[in-house]
Scaffold this active site. Structure first.
Site, PDB file in Angstrom:
ATOM      1  CG  HIS A 173      -5.674  -4.466  -0.344  1.00  0.00           C
ATOM      2  ND1 HIS A 173      -5.107  -5.817  -0.784  1.00  0.00           N
ATOM      3  CD2 HIS A 173      -4.883  -4.117   0.896  1.00  0.00           C
ATOM      4  CE1 HIS A 173      -4.050  -6.139   0.212  1.00  0.00           C
ATOM      5  NE2 HIS A 173      -4.079  -5.258   1.100  1.00  0.00           N
TER       6      HIS A 173
ATOM      7  CG  HIS B  74      -1.463  -0.946   1.821  1.00  0.00           C
ATOM      8  ND1 HIS B  74      -0.238  -1.437   1.754  1.00  0.00           N
ATOM      9  CD2 HIS B  74      -2.158  -2.140   1.863  1.00  0.00           C
ATOM     10  CE1 HIS B  74      -0.052  -3.235   1.723  1.00  0.00           C
ATOM     11  NE2 HIS B  74      -1.273  -3.258   2.015  1.00  0.00           N
ATOM     12  CD  GLU B  75      -5.481  -1.611   4.194  1.00  0.00           C
ATOM     13  OE1 GLU B  75      -5.817  -2.354   3.608  1.00  0.00           O
ATOM     14  OE2 GLU B  75      -4.280  -1.836   4.802  1.00  0.00           O
TER      15      GLU B  75
ATOM     16  CB  CYS C 238       0.137  -6.568   2.354  1.00  0.00           C
ATOM     17  SG  CYS C 238      -1.188  -7.185   1.846  1.00  0.00           S
TER      18      CYS C 238
HETATM   19 CO    CO Z   1      -2.469  -4.973   2.231  1.00  0.00          CO
END
Ligand code: CO
Length: 175
Positions: free
Chosen positions: A148, A144-145, A102
């Site tokens: 966030h 993954h995004e 990341c």
């Molecule tokens: Co990331």
């Protein structure tokens, strides 16, 4: 158009829950263009708005593909996707482990187990509703995004912390 500064841990903005985008105007389009420039300036596959300090629900995914010396595909090609207010509505029961990294956790990589396939609903940059069935690398990067946007980082999901590796490379998956 400009390249935005990517924030890193322990910046608190990475731990907030981001707000829905409700206004689809020129300012939003300009911001998305800056996010695209920022992603393309780095060796990565995805970027979420909180990583550039904006706690709003926007993610980008793009891969130009990576092959090894023998021509075997390491990372598949993914055309640019801009997802606004993304929501993962289905997760497959099948899971798979893959190495992640990341931009906001510099030089750290580790194995994360996630569902293989997902269904995502979102809006495009003009506010139009879209729906995507994702598998493989696309599924991985979207998950993954989206994390966030909820203040979650991949390092939270690495069960065995001894498997976190600190390395410097531009070849591995980051987002
Ligand atoms: Co990331």
């Amino acid at each position: 158009m400009s390249i935005l500064k990517i924030i890193t841990i322990p910046d608190k903005k990475l731990r907030e829950t981001s707000s829905e985008v409700t206004v689809f105007d020129k300012k939003l389009l300009d911001f998305i263009d800056d996010m695209i420039d920022t992603l393309r300036s780095k060796p990565g596959l995805g970027l979420a708005a909180p990583q550039v300090g904006a706690n709003i629900r926007i993610i980008l995914i793009e891969s130009r593909g990576v092959k090894d010396e023998d021509g075997n595909v390491i990372y598949e090609n993914i055309p640019l996707k801009v997802l606004i207010n993304p929501e993962i509505t289905k997760f497959s029961r099948d899971k798979i482990e893959m190495e992640e990294g990341c931009f906001s956790v510099p030089n750290v990589f580790g194995p994360v187990t996630r569902p293989k396939k997902i269904k995502v609903t979102a809006q495009d940059r003009h506010g139009k509703k879209i729906s995507i069935n994702a598998s493989g690398l696309l599924s991985r990067v979207i998950q993954h995004e989206v994390d966030h946007l909820n203040g979650v980082l991949f390092i939270d999901l690495v069960e065995d912390k001894t498997k976190l590796r600190e390395i410097r490379t531009e070849e591995e998956i980051q987002g």
